[in-house]
Design an enzyme around this catalytic site. Structure first.
Site, short mmCIF file in Angstrom:
data_model
loop_
_atom_site.label_atom_id
_atom_site.label_comp_id
_atom_site.label_asym_id
_atom_site.label_seq_id
_atom_site.Cartn_x
_atom_site.Cartn_y
_atom_site.Cartn_z
N ASP A 102 0.85 -1.19 0.00
CA ASP A 102 0.00 0.00 0.00
C ASP A 102 0.89 1.25 0.00
O ASP A 102 1.50 1.57 1.02
CB ASP A 102 -0.88 -0.04 1.25
CG ASP A 102 -1.81 1.16 1.37
OD1 ASP A 102 -1.62 2.17 0.64
OD2 ASP A 102 -2.72 1.11 2.22
N ASN B 147 1.01 8.09 -8.85
CA ASN B 147 -0.14 7.88 -9.72
C ASN B 147 -1.23 6.99 -9.12
O ASN B 147 -2.39 7.05 -9.53
CB ASN B 147 0.40 7.26 -11.03
CG ASN B 147 -0.66 6.61 -11.87
OD1 ASN B 147 -1.45 7.31 -12.50
ND2 ASN B 147 -0.72 5.29 -11.88
N TYR C 149 -13.60 11.88 -4.21
CA TYR C 149 -12.64 11.73 -5.31
C TYR C 149 -12.27 13.11 -5.87
O TYR C 149 -11.09 13.45 -6.02
CB TYR C 149 -13.24 10.86 -6.42
CG TYR C 149 -12.30 10.59 -7.58
CD1 TYR C 149 -11.27 9.66 -7.45
CD2 TYR C 149 -12.44 11.25 -8.80
CE1 TYR C 149 -10.40 9.40 -8.51
CE2 TYR C 149 -11.59 11.00 -9.86
CZ TYR C 149 -10.56 10.07 -9.71
OH TYR C 149 -9.70 9.82 -10.77
N LYS D 271 -8.61 15.05 -5.73
CA LYS D 271 -7.86 15.43 -6.93
C LYS D 271 -7.62 16.95 -6.98
O LYS D 271 -6.57 17.39 -7.45
CB LYS D 271 -8.60 14.94 -8.18
CG LYS D 271 -8.68 13.42 -8.28
CD LYS D 271 -7.30 12.76 -8.28
CE LYS D 271 -7.36 11.28 -8.57
NZ LYS D 271 -6.03 10.65 -8.62
N1 LIG Z 1 -9.23 6.07 -15.68
C1 LIG Z 1 -9.67 7.33 -15.69
O1 LIG Z 1 -10.64 7.68 -16.39
C2 LIG Z 1 -8.96 8.35 -14.85
C3 LIG Z 1 -9.27 9.70 -15.05
C4 LIG Z 1 -8.62 10.67 -14.28
C5 LIG Z 1 -7.68 10.29 -13.34
N2 LIG Z 1 -7.40 8.97 -13.16
C6 LIG Z 1 -6.38 8.63 -12.15
O2 LIG Z 1 -5.35 7.88 -12.76
C7 LIG Z 1 -4.64 7.17 -11.76
C8 LIG Z 1 -4.40 5.76 -12.24
O3 LIG Z 1 -5.64 5.07 -12.29
P1 LIG Z 1 -6.07 4.19 -13.54
O4 LIG Z 1 -7.17 4.88 -14.22
O5 LIG Z 1 -4.88 3.76 -14.29
O6 LIG Z 1 -6.78 2.98 -12.77
P2 LIG Z 1 -6.29 1.50 -12.46
O7 LIG Z 1 -7.25 1.00 -11.45
O8 LIG Z 1 -6.11 0.74 -13.72
O9 LIG Z 1 -4.85 1.70 -11.79
C9 LIG Z 1 -4.71 2.21 -10.49
C10 LIG Z 1 -3.66 1.35 -9.79
O10 LIG Z 1 -3.40 1.94 -8.50
C11 LIG Z 1 -3.28 0.88 -7.58
N3 LIG Z 1 -3.56 1.37 -6.23
C12 LIG Z 1 -4.69 1.96 -5.77
N4 LIG Z 1 -4.55 2.27 -4.47
C13 LIG Z 1 -3.31 1.86 -4.11
C14 LIG Z 1 -2.59 1.90 -2.90
N5 LIG Z 1 -3.11 2.42 -1.77
N6 LIG Z 1 -1.33 1.39 -2.87
C15 LIG Z 1 -0.80 0.84 -3.98
N7 LIG Z 1 -1.43 0.78 -5.16
C16 LIG Z 1 -2.68 1.28 -5.21
C17 LIG Z 1 -4.28 -0.16 -8.03
O11 LIG Z 1 -3.99 -1.44 -7.50
C18 LIG Z 1 -4.13 -0.09 -9.55
O12 LIG Z 1 -3.16 -0.99 -10.03
C19 LIG Z 1 -5.49 7.28 -10.49
O13 LIG Z 1 -4.93 8.24 -9.63
C20 LIG Z 1 -6.83 7.76 -11.01
O14 LIG Z 1 -7.55 8.46 -10.04
C21 LIG Z 1 -8.00 8.00 -13.90
#
Ligand SMILES: NC(=O)c1ccc[n+]([C@@H]2O[C@H](COP(=O)([O-])OP(=O)(O)OC[C@H]3O[C@@H](n4cnc5c(N)ncnc54)[C@H](O)[C@@H]3O)[C@@H](O)[C@H]2O)c1
Length: 262
Positions: free
Chosen positions: A61, A88, A155, A159
């Site tokens: 984590d 990220n 959320y 952000k």
């Molecule tokens: N997908 C979208 O539309 C979108 C849009 C805007 C922002 N984001 C942001 O992009 C970032 C990446 O997310 P994504 O879309 O690739 O989703 P995703 O779920 O594919 O990847 C997120 C990863 O973060 C890991 N994670 C979450 N909490 C964790 C923790 N406490 N410790 C270790 N690992 C942890 C998860 O296991 C996962 O592998 C995030 O911050 C998300 O909020 C995503």
């Protein structure tokens, strides 16, 4: 290769944007430590190594100090320093309506999305400052941090907090050569959003996804990761303290009725 020899830590690298960034960073010559609480981060590291890159995985984590410190130490120890942190990892927290939200959910979303990013930023900046060679820190915010309409209230608040943190950190690190920036992705097909994409495909309504932005589609994770790779590179040497929307143009307009205005 614009990241040649750079030592980088990427959190949330098991999936989505973090995984795409790992593969792009490695292709450009970065040496990586990848952290995620999902064991799949080992598979991302393996995919990097299979392409001839360098990557180690840390499972845990990253919103706990011990885990992110372990990842940062590993990058320093293995690669002789730390040049880039991509903070990220994040969770969506779901779409519970405001009046039904619990304090516990609020606390957990802020812990992972904001305090987790702070810990990575602080740990990275301490090491970069001690080394005295500057560095680049990139944090994943979201269009949800710019205004309403792209996620639940914890959320969005988390952000917006990331954007604020990037601004204060860039200024408090003045004179160190450390650049701190955020990316604000729009809707991107990743693990986080997969259920929505799957549901839309099942119903045959996938063509509607992303229709509110002028490109009229969602992003692929690589399209976000490309901007992150630029911010991590020396090509972005004068970009600092910014929150860069990578959203197909979504945040560039007020809502308008289709066809009324351009
Ligand atoms: N997908 C979208 O539309 C979108 C849009 C805007 C922002 N984001 C942001 O992009 C970032 C990446 O997310 P994504 O879309 O690739 O989703 P995703 O779920 O594919 O990847 C997120 C990863 O973060 C890991 N994670 C979450 N909490 C964790 C923790 N406490 N410790 C270790 N690992 C942890 C998860 O296991 C996962 O592998 C995030 O911050 C998300 O909020 C995503």
């Amino acid at each position: 290769m614009s990241l040649h020899g750079k030592s980088a830590v990427i959190t949330g690298a098991a999936s989505g944007i973090g995984r795409a960034a790992a593969l792009i960073f490695a292709e450009r010559g970065a040496r990586l430590v990848l952290a995620d609480r999902a064991a799949d981060v080992q598979a991302t590291a393996e995919a990097v190594r299979a392409k001839g890159g360098e990557a180690e995985a840390v499972v845990g984590d990253v919103a706990t100090r011990a885990v992110i410190e372990q990842a940062l130490d590993l990058a320093e120890g293995r690669h002789g320093g730390l040049d880039v942190v991509f903070a990220n990892a994040g969770v969506s927290g779901g779409l519970t309506p405001l009046l039904e939200l619990s304090e516990e959910l609020w606390a957990e979303v802020l812990r992972v999305n904001l305090i987790g990013v702070f810990l990575a930023l602080q740990g990275g900046a301490r090491r970069m400052t001690a080394r005295g060679r500057g560095g680049a820190i990139i944090c994943t915010a979201s269009v949800a941090g710019l205004r309403s309409g792209a996620g639940g209230s914890p959320y969005s608040a988390s952000k917006a907090g990331v954007i604020s943190l990037v601004q204060t950190a860039a200024n408090q690190l003045a004179g160190t050569g450390i650049r701190v920036n955020a990316v604000c992705p729009g809707l991107t097909e990743t693990g986080m959003t997969q259920p929505m994409f799957d549901y839309a495909r099942q119903r045959g309504s996938e063509g509607k996804i992303g229709q509110l932005n002028p490109l009229r589609r969602a992003a692929a994770p690589e399209e976000i990761a490309e901007v992150v790779a630029f911010l991590a590179s020396d090509h972005a040497s004068y970009v600092n303290g910014q929150a860069i929307a990578v959203d197909g143009g979504l945040s560039s307009s007020h809502p308008v009725a289709p066809g009324r205005l351009s």
